[in-house]
Scaffold this motif. Structure first.
Motif, PDB file in Angstrom:
ATOM      1  N   MET A   1       0.848  -1.211   0.000  1.00 49.83           N
ATOM      2  CA  MET A   1       0.000   0.000   0.000  1.00 49.83           C
ATOM      3  C   MET A   1       0.876   1.250   0.000  1.00 49.83           C
ATOM      4  O   MET A   1       1.875   1.290   0.724  1.00 49.83           O
ATOM      5  CB  MET A   1      -0.896  -0.046   1.236  1.00 49.83           C
ATOM      6  CG  MET A   1      -2.001   0.994   1.289  1.00 49.83           C
ATOM      7  SD  MET A   1      -3.222   0.945  -0.041  1.00 49.83           S
ATOM      8  CE  MET A   1      -4.304  -0.365   0.475  1.00 49.83           C
ATOM      9  N   GLY A   2       0.521   2.262  -0.793  1.00 48.81           N
ATOM     10  CA  GLY A   2       1.315   3.489  -0.849  1.00 48.81           C
ATOM     11  C   GLY A   2       1.306   4.216   0.492  1.00 48.81           C
ATOM     12  O   GLY A   2       0.364   4.109   1.266  1.00 48.81           O
ATOM     13  N   ASN A   3       2.374   4.945   0.739  1.00 48.65           N
ATOM     14  CA  ASN A   3       2.450   5.717   1.981  1.00 48.65           C
ATOM     15  C   ASN A   3       1.845   7.096   1.783  1.00 48.65           C
ATOM     16  O   ASN A   3       1.864   7.637   0.672  1.00 48.65           O
ATOM     17  CB  ASN A   3       3.919   5.875   2.383  1.00 48.65           C
ATOM     18  CG  ASN A   3       4.530   4.544   2.765  1.00 48.65           C
ATOM     19  OD1 ASN A   3       4.017   3.839   3.632  1.00 48.65           O
ATOM     20  ND2 ASN A   3       5.612   4.186   2.091  1.00 48.65           N
ATOM     21  N   VAL A   4       1.339   7.653   2.870  1.00 43.43           N
ATOM     22  CA  VAL A   4       0.819   9.026   2.844  1.00 43.43           C
ATOM     23  C   VAL A   4       1.666   9.856   3.793  1.00 43.43           C
ATOM     24  O   VAL A   4       1.791   9.507   4.970  1.00 43.43           O
ATOM     25  CB  VAL A   4      -0.657   9.065   3.295  1.00 43.43           C
ATOM     26  CG1 VAL A   4      -1.185  10.494   3.253  1.00 43.43           C
ATOM     27  CG2 VAL A   4      -1.506   8.146   2.430  1.00 43.43           C
ATOM     28  N   PHE A   5       2.264  10.921   3.266  1.00 43.59           N
ATOM     29  CA  PHE A   5       3.118  11.785   4.075  1.00 43.59           C
ATOM     30  C   PHE A   5       2.474  13.167   4.171  1.00 43.59           C
ATOM     31  O   PHE A   5       2.189  13.773   3.136  1.00 43.59           O
ATOM     32  CB  PHE A   5       4.502  11.942   3.436  1.00 43.59           C
ATOM     33  CG  PHE A   5       5.223  10.634   3.228  1.00 43.59           C
ATOM     34  CD1 PHE A   5       5.966  10.068   4.254  1.00 43.59           C
ATOM     35  CD2 PHE A   5       5.152   9.979   2.010  1.00 43.59           C
ATOM     36  CE1 PHE A   5       6.632   8.863   4.061  1.00 43.59           C
ATOM     37  CE2 PHE A   5       5.815   8.772   1.804  1.00 43.59           C
ATOM     38  CZ  PHE A   5       6.554   8.217   2.839  1.00 43.59           C
ATOM     39  N   VAL A   6       2.255  13.637   5.378  1.00 45.98           N
ATOM     40  CA  VAL A   6       1.787  15.016   5.558  1.00 45.98           C
ATOM     41  C   VAL A   6       3.001  15.833   5.985  1.00 45.98           C
ATOM     42  O   VAL A   6       3.598  15.573   7.034  1.00 45.98           O
ATOM     43  CB  VAL A   6       0.652  15.104   6.599  1.00 45.98           C
ATOM     44  CG1 VAL A   6       0.221  16.560   6.779  1.00 45.98           C
ATOM     45  CG2 VAL A   6      -0.538  14.260   6.154  1.00 45.98           C
ATOM     46  N   LEU A   7       3.386  16.793   5.148  1.00 44.09           N
ATOM     47  CA  LEU A   7       4.623  17.539   5.373  1.00 44.09           C
ATOM     48  C   LEU A   7       4.319  18.703   6.315  1.00 44.09           C
ATOM     49  O   LEU A   7       3.795  19.731   5.900  1.00 44.09           O
ATOM     50  CB  LEU A   7       5.196  18.025   4.036  1.00 44.09           C
ATOM     51  CG  LEU A   7       5.389  16.904   3.001  1.00 44.09           C
ATOM     52  CD1 LEU A   7       5.942  17.464   1.708  1.00 44.09           C
ATOM     53  CD2 LEU A   7       6.289  15.807   3.531  1.00 44.09           C
ATOM     54  N   ASP A   8       4.637  18.497   7.577  1.00 46.91           N
ATOM     55  CA  ASP A   8       4.201  19.461   8.594  1.00 46.91           C
ATOM     56  C   ASP A   8       5.309  20.447   8.980  1.00 46.91           C
ATOM     57  O   ASP A   8       5.342  20.943  10.094  1.00 46.91           O
ATOM     58  CB  ASP A   8       3.660  18.731   9.832  1.00 46.91           C
ATOM     59  CG  ASP A   8       4.728  17.836  10.448  1.00 46.91           C
ATOM     60  OD1 ASP A   8       5.838  17.769   9.887  1.00 46.91           O
ATOM     61  OD2 ASP A   8       4.439  17.205  11.483  1.00 46.91           O
ATOM     62  N   HIS A   9       6.212  20.710   8.047  1.00 49.05           N
ATOM     63  CA  HIS A   9       7.264  21.703   8.302  1.00 49.05           C
ATOM     64  C   HIS A   9       6.608  23.055   8.607  1.00 49.05           C
ATOM     65  O   HIS A   9       5.647  23.445   7.920  1.00 49.05           O
ATOM     66  CB  HIS A   9       8.159  21.805   7.068  1.00 49.05           C
ATOM     67  CG  HIS A   9       9.405  22.600   7.311  1.00 49.05           C
ATOM     68  ND1 HIS A   9       9.394  23.958   7.487  1.00 49.05           N
ATOM     69  CD2 HIS A   9      10.684  22.214   7.428  1.00 49.05           C
ATOM     70  CE1 HIS A   9      10.620  24.387   7.688  1.00 49.05           C
ATOM     71  NE2 HIS A   9      11.424  23.337   7.673  1.00 49.05           N
TER      72      HIS A   9
ATOM     73  N   VAL B   1      -7.768  10.679  -0.521  1.00 48.11           N
ATOM     74  CA  VAL B   1      -6.616   9.854  -0.115  1.00 48.11           C
ATOM     75  C   VAL B   1      -6.991   8.375  -0.223  1.00 48.11           C
ATOM     76  O   VAL B   1      -6.241   7.561  -0.783  1.00 48.11           O
ATOM     77  CB  VAL B   1      -6.188  10.204   1.329  1.00 48.11           C
ATOM     78  CG1 VAL B   1      -5.104   9.267   1.812  1.00 48.11           C
ATOM     79  CG2 VAL B   1      -5.712  11.655   1.404  1.00 48.11           C
ATOM     80  N   GLU B   2      -8.179   8.020   0.283  1.00 47.43           N
ATOM     81  CA  GLU B   2      -8.628   6.617   0.224  1.00 47.43           C
ATOM     82  C   GLU B   2      -8.728   6.136  -1.216  1.00 47.43           C
ATOM     83  O   GLU B   2      -8.333   5.018  -1.552  1.00 47.43           O
ATOM     84  CB  GLU B   2     -10.012   6.472   0.882  1.00 47.43           C
ATOM     85  CG  GLU B   2      -9.980   6.048   2.321  1.00 47.43           C
ATOM     86  CD  GLU B   2      -8.879   5.036   2.655  1.00 47.43           C
ATOM     87  OE1 GLU B   2      -8.955   3.891   2.144  1.00 47.43           O
ATOM     88  OE2 GLU B   2      -7.952   5.365   3.402  1.00 47.43           O
ATOM     89  N   GLN B   3      -9.278   7.016  -2.078  1.00 44.65           N
ATOM     90  CA  GLN B   3      -9.476   6.653  -3.485  1.00 44.65           C
ATOM     91  C   GLN B   3      -8.137   6.297  -4.151  1.00 44.65           C
ATOM     92  O   GLN B   3      -8.029   5.305  -4.865  1.00 44.65           O
ATOM     93  CB  GLN B   3     -10.144   7.831  -4.224  1.00 44.65           C
ATOM     94  CG  GLN B   3     -10.527   7.570  -5.649  1.00 44.65           C
ATOM     95  CD  GLN B   3     -11.581   6.487  -5.779  1.00 44.65           C
ATOM     96  OE1 GLN B   3     -12.374   6.250  -4.861  1.00 44.65           O
ATOM     97  NE2 GLN B   3     -11.567   5.791  -6.914  1.00 44.65           N
TER      98      GLN B   3
END
Ligand SMILES: O=P(O)(O)OC[C@H]1O[C@H](OP(=O)(O)OP(=O)(O)O)[C@H](O)[C@@H]1O
Ligand SMILES: O=c1cc[nH]c(=O)[nH]1
Ligand SMILES: [Mg+2]
Length: 209
Positions: A1-9, A167-169
């Motif tokens: 499954m692909g990863n999801v990254f939230v870039l919280d810089h 994101v789910e899609q």
């Protein structure tokens, strides 16, 4: 499954807050989207391979790293994705740019493809699909499907704001694709807009409303 990254810089988060605000006008909106895309490019390219080369400084000979030549392609989903291209190109000036033209039908919310033009070697490139908004996910899903049909094997998706539904899609439709975001918002409204979101990214970038 692909990863999801939230870039919280903090710089990304700060600029995104100004992008969202209604009172931010077209010029500032465009500049901020460009800046955030550049900052996100810095994170998304963290795994690009490097190799050691010999160089000479004014003081001594030494060994130092350069990018080892993996080719990159930037794929904006028109129109709004265009606002993110220059920010990425600033950091990867040798990248080629392919365009996917899609608009979302306002009634059905389904994407309609009207243009596609790719570099002829996309199968060898690491592709970064860029679009500020991942709402239902239909546009990004179709764009990625189009790229895969043309031979693309290595694809990342980079958006400013996503709805959980989008994101789910993408995770379901393209589990091999990692997703890079500046924020995941609460939900979609009845018109398919991201809440709280930023409104219509294309209209805000180009002043068409
Ligand atoms: O995830 P989805 O539900 O498919 O929605 C997201 C799409 O909607 C917007 O484009 P739009 O159709 O408004 O076209 P534009 O960029 O030309 O304004 C946005 O830039 C995405 O491409
Ligand atoms: O919130 C949204 C959803 C789709 N497209 C946009 O530009 N904004
Ligand atoms: Mg679009």
């Amino acid at each position: 499954m692909g990863n999801v990254f939230v870039l919280d810089h903090p710089l990304i988060q700060h600029k995104l807050t100004h992008i969202r605000k209604t009172e931010t006008g077209t010029k500032e909106f465009r500049e901020l989207v460009d800046e955030v895309a550049g900052l996100m490019a810095y994170e998304i390219t963290r795994d690009l391979p490097v190799m050691e080369v010999e160089i000479e400084t004014p003081v001594a000979k030494t060994k130092s790293n350069v990018l080892s030549g993996r080719k990159v392609g930037i794929i904006p989903i028109l129109r709004a994705g265009l606002g993110m291209v220059d920010g990425v190109l600033r950091h990867i000036p040798t990248a080629k740019v392919g365009h996917v033209g899609l608009y979302r039908d306002p009634e059905t919310l389904k994407p309609v493809e009207y243009y596609i033009k790719m570099p002829n070697d996309i199968e060898e490139r690491e592709l970064i699909v860029v679009d500020p908004m991942l709402a239902t996910g239909g546009s990004a899903e179709d764009a990625i499907t189009s790229l895969k049909k043309r031979g693309a094997k290595n694809i990342k998706l980079m958006c400013l704001i996503a709805a959980p539904e989008g994101v789910e899609q993408i995770k379901q439709a393209h589990p091999d694709v990692d997703i890079y975001l500046a924020a995941i918002d609460e939900k979609l409204n009845e018109k398919g807009y991201i809440v709280p979101g930023l409104g219509d990214a294309g209209d805000r970038l180009y002043g068409t409303k």
